[in-house]
Design an enzyme around this catalytic site. Sequence first.
Site, short mmCIF file in Angstrom:
data_model
loop_
_atom_site.label_atom_id
_atom_site.label_comp_id
_atom_site.label_asym_id
_atom_site.label_seq_id
_atom_site.Cartn_x
_atom_site.Cartn_y
_atom_site.Cartn_z
N SER A 45 17.62 53.60 50.53
CA SER A 45 17.09 53.79 51.88
C SER A 45 15.69 53.19 52.03
CB SER A 45 17.07 55.27 52.27
OG SER A 45 18.38 55.78 52.37
N GLY A 217 21.61 55.28 53.92
CA GLY A 217 21.36 53.85 53.81
C GLY A 217 20.09 53.48 54.56
N GLY A 219 17.45 51.13 57.17
CA GLY A 219 17.38 50.34 58.39
C GLY A 219 17.83 51.02 59.67
N CYS A 244 22.24 61.45 56.58
CA CYS A 244 21.11 60.55 56.86
C CYS A 244 21.54 59.41 57.78
CB CYS A 244 20.50 60.04 55.55
SG CYS A 244 18.81 59.45 55.74
N GLN A 248 23.28 59.40 61.74
CA GLN A 248 22.92 58.61 62.92
C GLN A 248 24.11 57.79 63.42
OE1 GLN A 248 19.64 56.39 61.29
NE2 GLN A 248 18.44 58.24 60.89
N ASN A 286 14.44 61.18 54.07
CA ASN A 286 13.95 59.80 53.95
C ASN A 286 14.58 58.97 55.07
OD1 ASN A 286 13.11 57.26 53.25
ND2 ASN A 286 14.41 57.09 51.44
N GLY A 288 13.54 56.60 58.92
CA GLY A 288 12.59 56.13 59.91
C GLY A 288 13.15 56.10 61.31
N HIS A 329 19.04 65.15 53.14
CA HIS A 329 19.88 64.97 51.95
C HIS A 329 20.20 66.31 51.30
CE1 HIS A 329 20.24 60.62 51.12
NE2 HIS A 329 19.18 60.55 51.92
N ASP A 331 22.02 66.61 48.85
CA ASP A 331 22.05 66.30 47.42
C ASP A 331 20.66 66.34 46.81
OD1 ASP A 331 21.30 62.98 47.56
OD2 ASP A 331 22.20 63.90 49.31
#
Length: 360
Positions: A45, A217, A219, A244, A248, A286, A288, A329, A331
């Site tokens: 990521s 992942g 971007g 994550c 989205q 994590n 953006g 996450h 995990d």
Amino acid sequence: MKRYLVLENGSVYTGEGFGSTKPVTGELVFNTGMTGYQESITDLSYHGQILTFTYPLVGNYGINRDDFESFKPAATAIVTHEIARRPSNWRSQMSIAEWAERNDLPGITGVDTRALTKELRDYGVLKATLVDEVTEDTVANLKAQTLSSNQVAEVGSKNMYVNPTDGVTIAMIDFGLKNSILRALARRNANVMVFPATVDAKTILDAAPDGVLLSNGPGDPESVEGIQEVIRELEEQLPLMGICLGHQLFALANGAKTKKMKFGHRGFNHAVKDLQTGKTNFTSQNHGYMVDGDSIPGTDLEITQYEINDESVEGLRLKNHQAFSVQYHPDAAPGPHDAEYLFDEFLAMAAKHKEEQTHA
């Protein structure tokens, strides 16, 4: 070896270089975790990003063979205040400087990372470059550079592979997955089939899995082409979970929108309120980008969790379907394990689906 971190707003931070000496450019972000630097640097990521560690000392327990989230560094470069010269841990195999040099990872140390983080909080994430010298053209050249927009295509699996066990079968779509997700499923005896992000729904359905997991992942989620229709078709027939970036993409597939955050969530202490149980969990995050909460009304999505500090959307459920997602996450790796129960809930849904299909 003096090196310079130059930001597109003109700020320059001076430090000492370590690892690779190649010039690099990326999106400058910060991580607030006190530990877990090895997992963070290899988390896909962070692909295309220059990663700043806010904790003053990095590398004190070295690098070991067990804590990689991918085989090579994912971050473009790392920024630290201080790196440990003599790591101390029974698992340590080398120092972070030695590992960075072996893996062609540029780094800079001696930077006031607290001041740098405050600047990013004010401006938001910025493009930055790591160079050996600063000229009058450095900032102009930096501003003119265009960063990659389809990062999933650069890091995701190109071929299907299997992590076999005798449990329920989960089809995971890989947008840049962390090894810790595979480990979490392996601990629960799940038979995992990993598919590339370019997979179509028919290929997954023909493999007859009991559930589908959308991985994390890097971007912009809107840059992942062709996946929304795949998600819509799969969620109609199989239990589905998103993590994550997968969260989205799940939102986009069901009519919601996403937007870029000012400086993102990157750390291991984000408090998340579960509206169904009333409990608050600490989570590892994590990202953006985020799901736009104002876009949820009018869709079949329901907000199930939100972030305590900024009230951003952290969990979604699709009404009348066995499909849900979380922004963080479960995990962890690194981070708290408060939300690991979500894997148990997802696998229970998959086991129930398998039983229903067996007796159909």
